[in-house]
Design a protein around this motif. Structure first.
Motif, mmCIF file in Angstrom:
data_model
loop_
_atom_site.group_PDB
_atom_site.id
_atom_site.type_symbol
_atom_site.label_atom_id
_atom_site.label_comp_id
_atom_site.label_asym_id
_atom_site.label_seq_id
_atom_site.Cartn_x
_atom_site.Cartn_y
_atom_site.Cartn_z
ATOM 1 N N ALA A 9 68.503 42.930 11.864
ATOM 2 C CA ALA A 9 68.897 41.974 10.835
ATOM 3 C C ALA A 9 68.917 40.558 11.399
ATOM 4 C CB ALA A 9 70.269 42.338 10.265
ATOM 5 N N VAL A 10 69.422 40.429 12.615
ATOM 6 C CA VAL A 10 69.419 39.131 13.283
ATOM 7 C C VAL A 10 67.981 38.680 13.541
ATOM 8 C CG1 VAL A 10 69.934 37.979 15.471
ATOM 9 C CG2 VAL A 10 71.702 39.323 14.320
ATOM 10 N N GLY A 11 67.159 39.593 14.054
ATOM 11 C CA GLY A 11 65.777 39.257 14.369
ATOM 12 C C GLY A 11 64.993 38.800 13.150
ATOM 13 N N VAL A 12 65.239 39.452 12.020
ATOM 14 C CA VAL A 12 64.542 39.075 10.784
ATOM 15 C C VAL A 12 64.939 37.662 10.366
ATOM 16 C CG1 VAL A 12 64.408 39.551 8.307
ATOM 17 C CG2 VAL A 12 64.143 41.412 9.961
ATOM 18 N N GLN A 13 66.209 37.347 10.480
ATOM 19 C CA GLN A 13 66.653 35.991 10.127
ATOM 20 C C GLN A 13 66.030 34.952 11.050
ATOM 21 O OE1 GLN A 13 70.763 35.318 8.676
ATOM 22 N NE2 GLN A 13 71.154 37.351 9.515
ATOM 23 N N ILE A 14 65.924 35.280 12.345
ATOM 24 C CA ILE A 14 65.287 34.351 13.283
ATOM 25 C C ILE A 14 63.829 34.147 12.889
ATOM 26 C CG2 ILE A 14 64.604 33.981 15.685
ATOM 27 C CD1 ILE A 14 67.054 35.603 16.525
ATOM 28 N N CYS A 15 63.144 35.236 12.544
ATOM 29 C CA CYS A 15 61.741 35.127 12.129
ATOM 30 C C CYS A 15 61.594 34.225 10.922
ATOM 31 C CB CYS A 15 61.171 36.512 11.812
ATOM 32 S SG CYS A 15 60.808 37.534 13.259
ATOM 33 N N ARG A 16 62.507 34.348 9.970
ATOM 34 C CA ARG A 16 62.430 33.526 8.767
ATOM 35 C C ARG A 16 62.646 32.056 9.077
ATOM 36 N NH1 ARG A 16 64.770 36.125 3.386
ATOM 37 N NH2 ARG A 16 63.045 37.565 3.053
ATOM 38 N N GLY A 17 63.584 31.775 9.978
ATOM 39 C CA GLY A 17 63.798 30.395 10.366
ATOM 40 C C GLY A 17 62.584 29.828 11.084
ATOM 41 N N LEU A 18 62.004 30.641 11.954
ATOM 42 C CA LEU A 18 60.829 30.189 12.702
ATOM 43 C C LEU A 18 59.631 29.973 11.786
ATOM 44 C CD1 LEU A 18 61.049 32.418 15.898
ATOM 45 C CD2 LEU A 18 61.291 29.924 15.793
ATOM 46 N N LEU A 19 59.527 30.760 10.733
ATOM 47 C CA LEU A 19 58.403 30.600 9.825
ATOM 48 C C LEU A 19 58.381 29.189 9.243
ATOM 49 C CD1 LEU A 19 55.991 31.756 8.303
ATOM 50 C CD2 LEU A 19 57.585 32.638 6.586
ATOM 51 N N ALA A 20 59.554 28.698 8.860
ATOM 52 C CA ALA A 20 59.634 27.337 8.329
ATOM 53 C C ALA A 20 59.240 26.319 9.391
ATOM 54 C CB ALA A 20 61.047 27.057 7.828
ATOM 55 N N VAL A 21 59.666 26.571 10.633
ATOM 56 C CA VAL A 21 59.325 25.667 11.734
ATOM 57 C C VAL A 21 57.813 25.682 11.964
ATOM 58 C CG1 VAL A 21 59.637 25.214 14.200
ATOM 59 C CG2 VAL A 21 61.578 25.973 12.820
ATOM 60 N N LYS A 23 55.408 26.493 9.911
ATOM 61 C CA LYS A 23 54.654 25.903 8.806
ATOM 62 C C LYS A 23 54.603 24.382 8.901
ATOM 63 C CE LYS A 23 55.066 29.507 5.281
ATOM 64 N NZ LYS A 23 55.626 29.877 3.958
ATOM 65 N N SER A 24 55.555 23.818 9.626
ATOM 66 C CA SER A 24 55.557 22.368 9.812
ATOM 67 C C SER A 24 54.723 21.952 11.020
ATOM 68 C CB SER A 24 56.994 21.853 9.974
ATOM 69 O OG SER A 24 57.540 22.266 11.222
ATOM 70 N N GLY A 25 54.130 22.947 11.700
ATOM 71 C CA GLY A 25 53.270 22.645 12.834
ATOM 72 C C GLY A 25 53.964 22.618 14.176
ATOM 73 N N TRP A 26 55.208 23.081 14.199
ATOM 74 C CA TRP A 26 55.979 23.063 15.443
ATOM 75 C C TRP A 26 56.310 24.470 15.915
ATOM 76 C CZ3 TRP A 26 57.430 18.728 18.217
ATOM 77 C CH2 TRP A 26 57.218 17.490 17.599
ATOM 78 N N LEU A 27 56.567 24.610 17.213
ATOM 79 C CA LEU A 27 57.115 25.815 17.827
ATOM 80 C C LEU A 27 58.525 25.484 18.312
ATOM 81 C CD1 LEU A 27 54.067 26.797 20.073
ATOM 82 C CD2 LEU A 27 54.698 27.845 17.898
ATOM 83 N N HIS A 28 59.423 26.445 18.203
ATOM 84 C CA HIS A 28 60.777 26.223 18.726
ATOM 85 C C HIS A 28 60.734 26.167 20.246
ATOM 86 C CE1 HIS A 28 64.895 27.080 20.028
ATOM 87 N NE2 HIS A 28 65.294 26.656 18.836
ATOM 88 N N ASN A 29 60.049 27.144 20.843
ATOM 89 C CA ASN A 29 59.787 27.164 22.281
ATOM 90 C C ASN A 29 61.021 27.367 23.148
ATOM 91 O OD1 ASN A 29 57.938 27.043 24.471
ATOM 92 N ND2 ASN A 29 58.499 24.915 24.872
ATOM 93 N N ASP A 30 62.134 27.793 22.545
ATOM 94 C CA ASP A 30 63.314 28.101 23.371
ATOM 95 C C ASP A 30 64.232 29.073 22.639
ATOM 96 O OD1 ASP A 30 64.887 28.000 25.645
ATOM 97 O OD2 ASP A 30 65.980 26.194 25.016
ATOM 98 N N VAL A 31 63.633 30.062 21.963
ATOM 99 C CA VAL A 31 64.440 31.064 21.275
ATOM 100 C C VAL A 31 65.081 31.976 22.311
ATOM 101 C CG1 VAL A 31 64.418 33.002 19.666
ATOM 102 C CG2 VAL A 31 62.966 31.003 19.232
ATOM 103 N N GLN A 32 66.364 32.102 22.245
ATOM 104 C CA GLN A 32 67.150 32.995 23.105
ATOM 105 C C GLN A 32 68.542 33.097 22.496
ATOM 106 O OE1 GLN A 32 68.369 31.278 26.978
ATOM 107 N NE2 GLN A 32 67.000 29.573 26.492
#
Length: 208
Positions: A9-21, A23-32
Protein backbone atom coordinates in the motif's frame (compact mmCIF):
# COMPACT_ATOMS: atom_id res chain seq x y z
CA UNK A 1 8.91 -5.40 9.45
CA UNK A 2 5.61 -4.36 7.89
CA UNK A 3 3.09 -6.95 6.72
CA UNK A 4 3.21 -7.25 2.92
CA UNK A 5 -0.20 -5.64 2.44
CA UNK A 6 0.86 -2.46 4.21
CA UNK A 7 4.25 -2.33 2.51
CA UNK A 8 2.60 -2.66 -0.89
CA UNK A 9 0.00 0.00 0.00
CA UNK A 10 2.88 2.33 0.80
CA UNK A 11 4.69 1.36 -2.39
CA UNK A 12 1.63 2.05 -4.53
CA UNK A 13 1.28 5.52 -3.03
CA UNK A 14 4.96 6.23 -3.72
CA UNK A 15 4.48 5.10 -7.32
CA UNK A 16 1.54 7.45 -7.72
CA UNK A 17 3.49 10.38 -6.36
CA UNK A 18 6.41 9.59 -8.63
CA UNK A 19 4.15 9.36 -11.65
CA UNK A 20 3.24 13.02 -11.24
CA UNK A 21 6.93 13.88 -10.85
CA UNK A 22 7.90 11.87 -13.93
CA UNK A 23 5.16 13.45 -16.05
CA UNK A 24 6.75 16.81 -15.34
CA UNK A 25 10.06 15.53 -16.72
CA UNK A 26 11.81 15.06 -13.40
CA UNK A 27 13.14 12.12 -11.37
CA UNK A 28 13.07 12.17 -7.58
CA UNK A 29 16.42 10.37 -7.50
CA UNK A 30 16.43 9.85 -3.72
CA UNK A 31 13.48 7.62 -2.84
CA UNK A 32 14.14 5.85 0.46
CA UNK A 33 12.21 5.35 3.72
CA UNK A 34 13.49 8.52 5.35
CA UNK A 35 12.16 10.57 2.44
CA UNK A 36 8.61 9.28 2.69
CA UNK A 37 6.32 10.80 5.31
CA UNK A 38 3.34 8.88 6.69
CA UNK A 39 0.43 10.54 8.45
CA UNK A 40 -2.08 9.02 10.84
CA UNK A 41 -4.53 8.38 8.00
CA UNK A 42 -2.01 6.15 6.22
CA UNK A 43 -1.33 8.61 3.39
CA UNK A 44 2.26 8.91 2.19
CA UNK A 45 4.04 11.98 0.88
CA UNK A 46 7.37 12.16 -0.92
CA UNK A 47 9.76 14.75 0.46
CA UNK A 48 13.35 15.92 -0.05
CA UNK A 49 13.69 16.71 -3.73
CA UNK A 50 17.22 18.01 -3.23
CA UNK A 51 18.66 15.31 -5.53
CA UNK A 52 15.94 15.57 -8.18
CA UNK A 53 17.19 15.61 -11.76
CA UNK A 54 15.87 15.70 -15.30
CA UNK A 55 15.37 12.58 -17.40
CA UNK A 56 18.63 11.75 -19.16
CA UNK A 57 20.75 13.69 -16.68
CA UNK A 58 23.99 12.27 -15.25
CA UNK A 59 24.43 12.71 -11.51
CA UNK A 60 27.57 12.32 -9.45
CA UNK A 61 28.28 9.12 -7.55
CA UNK A 62 28.44 11.21 -4.39
CA UNK A 63 24.67 11.69 -4.51
CA UNK A 64 23.90 7.96 -4.53
CA UNK A 65 22.39 6.30 -1.45
CA UNK A 66 22.13 2.60 -0.54
CA UNK A 67 18.70 2.73 -2.20
CA UNK A 68 19.98 4.18 -5.47
CA UNK A 69 20.05 2.24 -8.72
CA UNK A 70 23.51 1.07 -9.85
CA UNK A 71 23.49 3.43 -12.82
CA UNK A 72 23.15 6.41 -10.48
CA UNK A 73 26.55 5.62 -8.99
CA UNK A 74 28.21 4.74 -12.29
CA UNK A 75 27.56 8.02 -14.06
CA UNK A 76 25.01 6.85 -16.61
CA UNK A 77 22.08 8.97 -17.80
CA UNK A 78 19.04 8.30 -15.63
CA UNK A 79 15.44 7.52 -16.51
CA UNK A 80 12.30 6.31 -14.72
CA UNK A 81 13.90 2.93 -14.03
CA UNK A 82 16.22 4.53 -11.46
CA UNK A 83 13.22 5.56 -9.33
CA UNK A 84 11.63 2.14 -9.96
CA UNK A 85 14.70 0.52 -8.42
CA UNK A 86 14.56 2.82 -5.39
CA UNK A 87 10.87 2.09 -4.79
CA UNK A 88 11.59 -1.65 -4.78
CA UNK A 89 14.48 -1.17 -2.37
CA UNK A 90 12.26 0.91 -0.10
CA UNK A 91 9.45 -1.65 -0.06
CA UNK A 92 12.01 -4.38 0.62
CA UNK A 93 13.34 -2.46 3.62
CA UNK A 94 9.79 -2.15 4.98
CA UNK A 95 9.45 -5.92 4.63
CA UNK A 96 12.51 -6.48 6.79
CA UNK A 97 15.36 -6.63 4.31
CA UNK A 98 18.64 -4.98 5.21
CA UNK A 99 18.16 -1.29 4.53
CA UNK A 100 18.87 -0.70 0.89
CA UNK A 101 19.60 -4.33 0.09
CA UNK A 102 17.24 -4.30 -2.88
CA UNK A 103 15.22 -7.47 -2.44
CA UNK A 104 13.63 -9.04 0.66
CA UNK A 105 14.35 -12.41 2.26
CA UNK A 106 11.75 -14.84 0.96
CA UNK A 107 12.69 -18.38 1.92
CA UNK A 108 10.81 -19.28 5.08
CA UNK A 109 9.61 -15.69 5.47
CA UNK A 110 6.27 -13.97 5.25
CA UNK A 111 6.82 -12.33 1.86
CA UNK A 112 4.64 -13.97 -0.83
CA UNK A 113 6.64 -15.39 -3.72
CA UNK A 114 4.71 -13.31 -6.25
CA UNK A 115 5.62 -10.10 -4.43
CA UNK A 116 9.24 -11.16 -4.09
CA UNK A 117 9.42 -11.79 -7.83
CA UNK A 118 8.07 -8.30 -8.54
CA UNK A 119 10.62 -6.69 -6.24
CA UNK A 120 13.46 -8.71 -7.68
CA UNK A 121 12.58 -7.59 -11.19
CA UNK A 122 12.12 -3.96 -10.14
CA UNK A 123 15.50 -3.95 -8.40
CA UNK A 124 17.38 -5.87 -11.06
CA UNK A 125 20.97 -4.66 -11.47
CA UNK A 126 20.49 -4.60 -15.23
CA UNK A 127 17.95 -1.84 -15.79
CA UNK A 128 16.87 -3.25 -19.14
CA UNK A 129 15.22 -6.07 -17.16
CA UNK A 130 13.34 -3.78 -14.78
CA UNK A 131 9.84 -2.39 -15.13
CA UNK A 132 10.07 0.59 -17.42
CA UNK A 133 7.82 2.92 -15.41
CA UNK A 134 6.31 3.41 -11.97
CA UNK A 135 2.89 2.76 -13.55
CA UNK A 136 4.09 -0.67 -14.63
CA UNK A 137 5.54 -1.34 -11.18
CA UNK A 138 2.29 -0.29 -9.51
CA UNK A 139 0.32 -2.70 -11.67
CA UNK A 140 2.69 -5.55 -10.88
CA UNK A 141 2.49 -4.85 -7.14
CA UNK A 142 -1.30 -4.87 -7.16
CA UNK A 143 -1.37 -8.05 -9.22
CA UNK A 144 1.01 -9.74 -6.77
CA UNK A 145 -1.13 -8.76 -3.77
CA UNK A 146 -4.75 -8.30 -4.90
CA UNK A 147 -5.83 -7.58 -1.30
CA UNK A 148 -4.48 -4.07 -1.81
CA UNK A 149 -6.99 -2.10 -3.85
CA UNK A 150 -6.84 1.42 -5.23
CA UNK A 151 -9.93 3.60 -5.24
CA UNK A 152 -9.28 5.82 -8.24
CA UNK A 153 -12.20 8.10 -7.52
CA UNK A 154 -10.84 9.43 -4.26
CA UNK A 155 -7.17 8.57 -4.72
CA UNK A 156 -6.92 6.64 -1.48
CA UNK A 157 -5.33 3.30 -0.74
CA UNK A 158 -7.55 0.56 0.61
CA UNK A 159 -5.96 -2.35 2.40
CA UNK A 160 -8.87 -4.63 3.18
CA UNK A 161 -11.55 -4.65 5.87
CA UNK A 162 -9.49 -6.34 8.59
CA UNK A 163 -6.30 -4.30 8.44
CA UNK A 164 -6.25 -1.74 11.26
CA UNK A 165 -5.11 1.84 10.95
CA UNK A 166 -1.81 2.75 12.55
CA UNK A 167 -2.31 2.86 16.34
CA UNK A 168 -1.20 6.24 17.73
CA UNK A 169 1.55 4.63 19.79
CA UNK A 170 3.11 3.14 16.67
CA UNK A 171 3.04 6.23 14.50
CA UNK A 172 6.53 7.35 13.46
CA UNK A 173 7.60 10.12 15.83
CA UNK A 174 8.93 12.23 12.98
CA UNK A 175 6.48 10.87 10.41
CA UNK A 176 9.17 9.11 8.39
CA UNK A 177 8.81 5.54 7.18
CA UNK A 178 12.40 4.79 8.11
CA UNK A 179 11.38 4.42 11.74
CA UNK A 180 8.72 1.81 10.92
CA UNK A 181 11.19 -0.15 8.79
CA UNK A 182 13.41 -0.51 11.85
CA UNK A 183 10.64 -1.61 14.22
CA UNK A 184 10.76 -5.14 15.59
CA UNK A 185 8.36 -7.84 14.45
CA UNK A 186 6.77 -7.83 17.90
CA UNK A 187 6.02 -4.11 17.69
CA UNK A 188 4.54 -4.48 14.22
CA UNK A 189 2.44 -7.52 15.13
CA UNK A 190 -0.62 -5.30 15.55
CA UNK A 191 -0.61 -4.81 11.80
CA UNK A 192 -0.90 -8.51 10.93
CA UNK A 193 -3.95 -9.66 9.05
CA UNK A 194 -6.10 -12.31 10.77
CA UNK A 195 -5.48 -15.91 9.60
CA UNK A 196 -8.87 -16.13 7.91
CA UNK A 197 -8.41 -12.89 5.95
CA UNK A 198 -8.21 -14.78 2.66
CA UNK A 199 -11.75 -16.01 3.22
CA UNK A 200 -13.03 -12.48 3.88
CA UNK A 201 -11.60 -10.59 0.93
CA UNK A 202 -14.96 -10.36 -0.85
CA UNK A 203 -16.39 -8.08 1.86
CA UNK A 204 -16.42 -4.34 1.17
CA UNK A 205 -13.10 -2.79 2.23
CA UNK A 206 -12.99 0.33 4.32
CA UNK A 207 -11.13 3.39 3.07
CA UNK A 208 -8.33 4.69 5.25
Amino acid sequence: PMPPQLAVAVGVQICRGLLAVHKSGWLHNDVQPKNVLLDESGRCKLVDFGHACRFGEVVGAGLASPFSAPEAASGEPLDARADVYAVAATISALLGAQMGAGTPPVEGGAVPAALSAVLEQAACHNRSERYTSVEELEGALLKALPDVVIDNTVDLVEVGPDLPKLPPELLPKDGRLEELALRSSAEMAKFELPPDHAEQTESQPEIY
